[in-house]
Motif scaffolding. Structure first.
Motif, PDB file in Angstrom:
ATOM      1  N   ALA A 190       0.851  -1.185   0.000  1.00 59.54           N
ATOM      2  CA  ALA A 190       0.000   0.000   0.000  1.00 59.54           C
ATOM      3  C   ALA A 190       0.891   1.241   0.000  1.00 59.54           C
ATOM      4  CB  ALA A 190      -0.929  -0.005   1.200  1.00 59.54           C
ATOM      5  N   ILE A 219       0.812   4.711  -0.205  1.00 61.50           N
ATOM      6  CA  ILE A 219      -0.161   5.802  -0.113  1.00 61.50           C
ATOM      7  C   ILE A 219       0.388   6.915   0.763  1.00 61.50           C
ATOM      8  CG2 ILE A 219      -2.144   4.263  -0.438  1.00 61.50           C
ATOM      9  CD1 ILE A 219      -2.664   4.483   2.599  1.00 61.50           C
ATOM     10  N   CYS A 266      -7.929   0.626   1.858  1.00 68.54           N
ATOM     11  CA  CYS A 266      -6.897  -0.213   1.246  1.00 68.54           C
ATOM     12  C   CYS A 266      -7.035  -1.666   1.670  1.00 68.54           C
ATOM     13  CB  CYS A 266      -5.513   0.314   1.610  1.00 68.54           C
ATOM     14  SG  CYS A 266      -5.059   1.868   0.835  1.00 68.54           S
ATOM     15  N   ALA A 273      -7.660  -4.696  -0.900  1.00 62.71           N
ATOM     16  CA  ALA A 273      -6.749  -5.852  -0.946  1.00 62.71           C
ATOM     17  C   ALA A 273      -7.491  -7.133  -0.620  1.00 62.71           C
ATOM     18  CB  ALA A 273      -5.592  -5.636   0.023  1.00 62.71           C
ATOM     19  N   ILE A 285      -1.162  -7.342   3.609  1.00 64.15           N
ATOM     20  CA  ILE A 285      -1.040  -5.973   3.127  1.00 64.15           C
ATOM     21  C   ILE A 285      -0.086  -5.231   4.036  1.00 64.15           C
ATOM     22  CG2 ILE A 285      -3.114  -5.207   4.392  1.00 64.15           C
ATOM     23  CD1 ILE A 285      -3.564  -3.172   2.105  1.00 64.15           C
ATOM     24  N   PHE A 313       1.769  -1.395   4.967  1.00 64.56           N
ATOM     25  CA  PHE A 313       1.755   0.063   4.875  1.00 64.56           C
ATOM     26  C   PHE A 313       3.095   0.617   5.343  1.00 64.56           C
ATOM     27  CE2 PHE A 313      -2.590  -1.351   5.444  1.00 64.56           C
ATOM     28  CZ  PHE A 313      -3.321  -0.572   4.551  1.00 64.56           C
ATOM     29  N   SER A 358       1.527  -2.449   9.599  1.00 67.89           N
ATOM     30  CA  SER A 358       1.345  -1.010   9.413  1.00 67.89           C
ATOM     31  C   SER A 358       2.230  -0.222  10.356  1.00 67.89           C
ATOM     32  CB  SER A 358      -0.116  -0.610   9.646  1.00 67.89           C
ATOM     33  OG  SER A 358      -0.300   0.771   9.384  1.00 67.89           O
ATOM     34  N   LEU A 379      -2.448   0.501  -4.467  1.00 69.09           N
ATOM     35  CA  LEU A 379      -1.989  -0.845  -4.131  1.00 69.09           C
ATOM     36  C   LEU A 379      -1.167  -1.431  -5.265  1.00 69.09           C
ATOM     37  CD1 LEU A 379      -5.041  -2.612  -2.441  1.00 69.09           C
ATOM     38  CD2 LEU A 379      -3.247  -1.228  -1.385  1.00 69.09           C
TER      39      LEU A 379
END
Length: 323
Positions: free
Chosen positions: A16, A18, A35, A39, A47, A49, A109, A277
């Protein structure tokens, strides 16, 4: 290959890349949630981040004389940052955990954490792992903030040096320049890591060399995920907006998310200036292939000669002995 069919030895991952809604916890959480949903609907199983994405990297420090002592301007910015930081104990990540469970997807994340077990006022650059059942399994506080980061972030501890099983993979992660710390990497290697997650605030300069180096050193997959940050992402509701916008360059974080194979070769070269993504599928068997001739903590190690000692105790200023 039919992307809808994921084999048992394969893992479908989403990077991700972003920008945050800078220094706004609530709105950035909404962006992260979108997101995860996207995903999940694409059948991704992990996923990732970027560093400090929630609620954002402290880019203001280097462009507003952040080292000025006892500055009212810097104090107000810090207070705003603290008010938008994450308190896991208060349930700030509950919605992300629920989505991880709903879509059966693991999440790494970067967050700015304000933990109550360190008094609840200091900030830590943390990397959180949420498994596919929606449970937070580790919170790694960055061991050593870098340069100007030390004006807003506190040094972490070894508690979050942990790995997690994800299908056939063993996944672990570090924040930004921690990835240059050989002993921190070795701690994760020793736990069986074969999928290394490196998160960054956003710069191809950082990811292009170290991603391939770690992959080749460890004979593991390495996923580097960077954020984006542009002058246009600075909103006028931020304290001291005028001074920040006056000094900010057009681009502060250009991305650079990428994936290297256990051979050190690119699976995905750094992606620059693109938001959204990036989805790839990786094959565990490539780890075994590359470990045939080199394994840094297995057959190519000498623990009788060199050995690493790691303190994983969660640090606190007070130990209470209640009776």
């Amino acid at each position: 290959m039919n992307e809808s069919v994921i084999k048992g030895n394969e893992l479908k991952v989403a990077l991700a890349q972003i920008a945050p809604v800078w220094l706004n916890k609530g709105k950035t959480i909404e962006k992260i949630k979108s997101c995860i949903i996207e995903a999940g609907k694409s059948n991704c199983e992990l996923i990732v981040f970027g560093e400090a994405l929630l609620p954002g990297y402290p880019f203001w420090v280097s462009i507003t004389n952040g080292s000025e002592f006892d500055s009212t301007y810097q104090k107000k910015l810090f207070a705003h940052y603290a008010n938008n930081s994450v308190q896991i104990e208060n349930g700030d990540l509950d919605e992300l955990c629920s989505l991880a469970k709903e879509y059966n997807i693991a999440v790494y994340s970067g967050i700015i954490e304000r933990p109550k077990n360190r008094g609840g006022h200091s900030l830590y650059c943390s990397l959180v792992y949420i498994d596919a059942t929606g449970s937070i399994k580790s919170v790694h506080r960055k061991l050593q903030p870098t340069y100007e980061e030390r004006l807003v972030w506190s040094p972490g501890d070894g508690n979050g040096l942990q790995t997690h099983n994800l299908k056939k993979f063993t996944v672990g992660g570090l924040n930004c320049w921690e990835n240059w710390m050989p002993l921190s990497r070795t701690a994760l290697y020793g736990l069986g890591e074969n999928l290394h997650i490196a998160v960054w605030p956003g710069s191809e300069y950082n990811t292009r060399d170290i991603t391939r180096f770690i992959a080749r050193e460890s004979r593991s997959f390495v996923i580097s995920v960077s954020g984006l940050m542009r002058k246009s992402d600075i909103t006028s509701d931020i304290p001291g907006f005028e001074r920040i916008i006056e000094n900010a360059p057009k681009v502060m974080g250009n991305g650079g998310s990428c994936i290297a194979a256990p051979s050190g070769e690119w699976i995905l070269e750094p992606v620059v200036d693109k938001e959204g993504l990036i989805i790839q599928t990786i094959d565990f068997d490539r780890v075994l292939e590359e470990r045939q001739n080199f394994d840094p903590v297995g057959h190519y190690s000498r623990p009788d000669i060199t050995k690493l000692s790691v303190n994983r105790e969660r640090q606190a200023i007070v130990d209470f002995n209640d009776f």
